[in-house]
Design a protein around this motif. Structure first.
Motif, short mmCIF file in Angstrom:
data_model
loop_
_atom_site.label_atom_id
_atom_site.label_comp_id
_atom_site.label_asym_id
_atom_site.label_seq_id
_atom_site.Cartn_x
_atom_site.Cartn_y
_atom_site.Cartn_z
N ALA A 101 0.83 -1.20 0.00
CA ALA A 101 0.00 0.00 0.00
C ALA A 101 0.86 1.26 0.00
N CYS A 102 2.06 1.17 0.57
CA CYS A 102 2.92 2.34 0.71
C CYS A 102 3.80 2.53 -0.53
N HIS A 103 4.06 3.78 -0.86
CA HIS A 103 4.92 4.08 -2.02
C HIS A 103 6.36 3.62 -1.81
N THR A 104 6.71 3.30 -0.54
CA THR A 104 8.06 2.80 -0.27
C THR A 104 8.19 1.30 -0.55
N GLY A 105 7.06 0.66 -0.85
CA GLY A 105 7.08 -0.76 -1.14
C GLY A 105 6.70 -1.65 0.03
N THR A 106 6.33 -1.04 1.17
CA THR A 106 5.92 -1.83 2.33
C THR A 106 4.41 -2.00 2.33
N ARG A 107 3.96 -2.97 3.08
CA ARG A 107 2.52 -3.30 3.14
C ARG A 107 1.69 -2.11 3.61
N THR A 108 2.18 -1.42 4.65
CA THR A 108 1.45 -0.30 5.23
C THR A 108 2.38 0.91 5.37
N CYS A 109 1.81 2.08 5.35
CA CYS A 109 2.60 3.30 5.54
C CYS A 109 2.92 3.54 7.02
N PHE A 110 2.39 2.71 7.90
CA PHE A 110 2.53 2.95 9.34
C PHE A 110 3.43 1.95 10.05
N ASP A 111 4.39 1.36 9.32
CA ASP A 111 5.27 0.40 9.99
C ASP A 111 6.73 0.84 10.04
N ALA A 112 7.07 1.98 9.47
CA ALA A 112 8.47 2.37 9.37
C ALA A 112 8.98 3.19 10.55
N ASP A 113 8.13 3.97 11.18
CA ASP A 113 8.61 4.91 12.19
C ASP A 113 7.78 4.77 13.46
N GLN A 114 8.01 3.69 14.19
CA GLN A 114 7.29 3.46 15.43
C GLN A 114 7.78 4.42 16.50
N LEU A 115 6.87 5.15 17.09
CA LEU A 115 7.20 6.11 18.14
C LEU A 115 7.08 5.42 19.50
N ALA A 116 7.54 6.10 20.54
CA ALA A 116 7.53 5.49 21.87
C ALA A 116 6.71 6.33 22.85
N PRO A 117 5.39 6.26 22.75
CA PRO A 117 4.56 7.05 23.67
C PRO A 117 4.50 6.41 25.05
N THR A 118 4.13 7.21 26.03
CA THR A 118 3.78 6.64 27.32
C THR A 118 2.43 5.97 27.13
N THR A 119 2.33 4.74 27.54
CA THR A 119 1.08 4.01 27.33
C THR A 119 0.24 4.02 28.58
N GLY A 120 -1.04 3.87 28.40
CA GLY A 120 -1.97 3.84 29.52
C GLY A 120 -2.55 2.46 29.70
N GLU A 121 -3.16 2.26 30.83
CA GLU A 121 -3.82 0.98 31.14
C GLU A 121 -5.28 1.23 31.37
N SER A 122 -6.10 0.36 30.85
CA SER A 122 -7.54 0.44 31.12
C SER A 122 -7.78 -0.03 32.54
N PRO A 123 -8.67 0.66 33.25
CA PRO A 123 -8.96 0.18 34.61
C PRO A 123 -9.62 -1.20 34.53
N ALA A 124 -9.31 -2.01 35.49
CA ALA A 124 -9.90 -3.35 35.53
C ALA A 124 -11.41 -3.21 35.71
N LEU A 125 -12.13 -4.02 35.00
CA LEU A 125 -13.59 -4.00 35.15
C LEU A 125 -13.96 -4.75 36.43
N GLU A 126 -14.79 -4.11 37.20
CA GLU A 126 -15.25 -4.76 38.43
C GLU A 126 -16.49 -5.56 38.09
N THR A 127 -16.54 -6.76 38.57
CA THR A 127 -17.71 -7.62 38.34
C THR A 127 -18.33 -7.98 39.66
N GLU A 128 -19.61 -8.08 39.65
CA GLU A 128 -20.33 -8.48 40.87
C GLU A 128 -20.37 -10.00 40.92
N ASP A 129 -20.29 -10.50 42.12
CA ASP A 129 -20.48 -11.94 42.30
C ASP A 129 -21.96 -12.22 42.09
N LEU A 130 -22.24 -13.21 41.31
CA LEU A 130 -23.63 -13.56 41.06
C LEU A 130 -24.09 -14.67 41.94
#
Length: 130
Positions: A101-130
């Motif tokens: 798909a990419c003019h550089t000859g790679t499958r995607t245009c989004f695989d060449a320059d991976q950045l290093a963001p601070t990542t977040g975590e989803s809060p754990a889902l609380e479940t009720e005991d049934l």
């Protein structure tokens, strides 16, 4: 091309919010894997062509001309679906991508320059005991 396809494209054009320069970004995604392949720009005519011809057409801002993905490279994008986002200012075009798909000859245009963001975590889902 059917009359229904043309009418559908014309009706959809009225809902698209183009930029001041008459363009709308189009995110291109592989239809089955959902892999994001690239982003290109469309004006009203490129959108019409994409909606009615079964192949993706873009407007080249640098060359000031239309280009249909794959005409010179053979890396064709066959349209599987087109969606407009909730704001009407971005298209999502699902395709069956043949080759790179990419003019550089790679499958995607989004695989060449991976950045290093601070990542977040989803809060754990609380479940009720049934």
């Amino acid at each position: 091309m059917t009359k229904d396809g043309i009418a559908g494209a014309e009706e959809a054009l009225g809902r698209i919010r183009f930029t001041d320069t008459g363009l709308v970004p189009a995110i291109i995604q592989q239809w089955d894997s959902r892999e994001v392949l690239m982003m290109g720009w469309m004006d009203a005519e490129a959108f019409r062509r994409t909606m009615t011809e079964g192949r993706v057409t873009f407007w080249s801002r640098s060359r000031q001309e239309y280009w249909r993905k794959g005409d010179t490279s053979g890396h064709v994008q066959y349209v599987k679906g087109v969606a407009l986002d909730c704001d009407g200012d971005t298209l999502l075009v699902t395709v069956d991508q043949v080759g790179a798909a990419c003019h550089t000859g790679t499958r995607t245009c989004f695989d060449a320059d991976q950045l290093a963001p601070t990542t977040g975590e989803s809060p754990a889902l609380e479940t009720e005991d049934l």
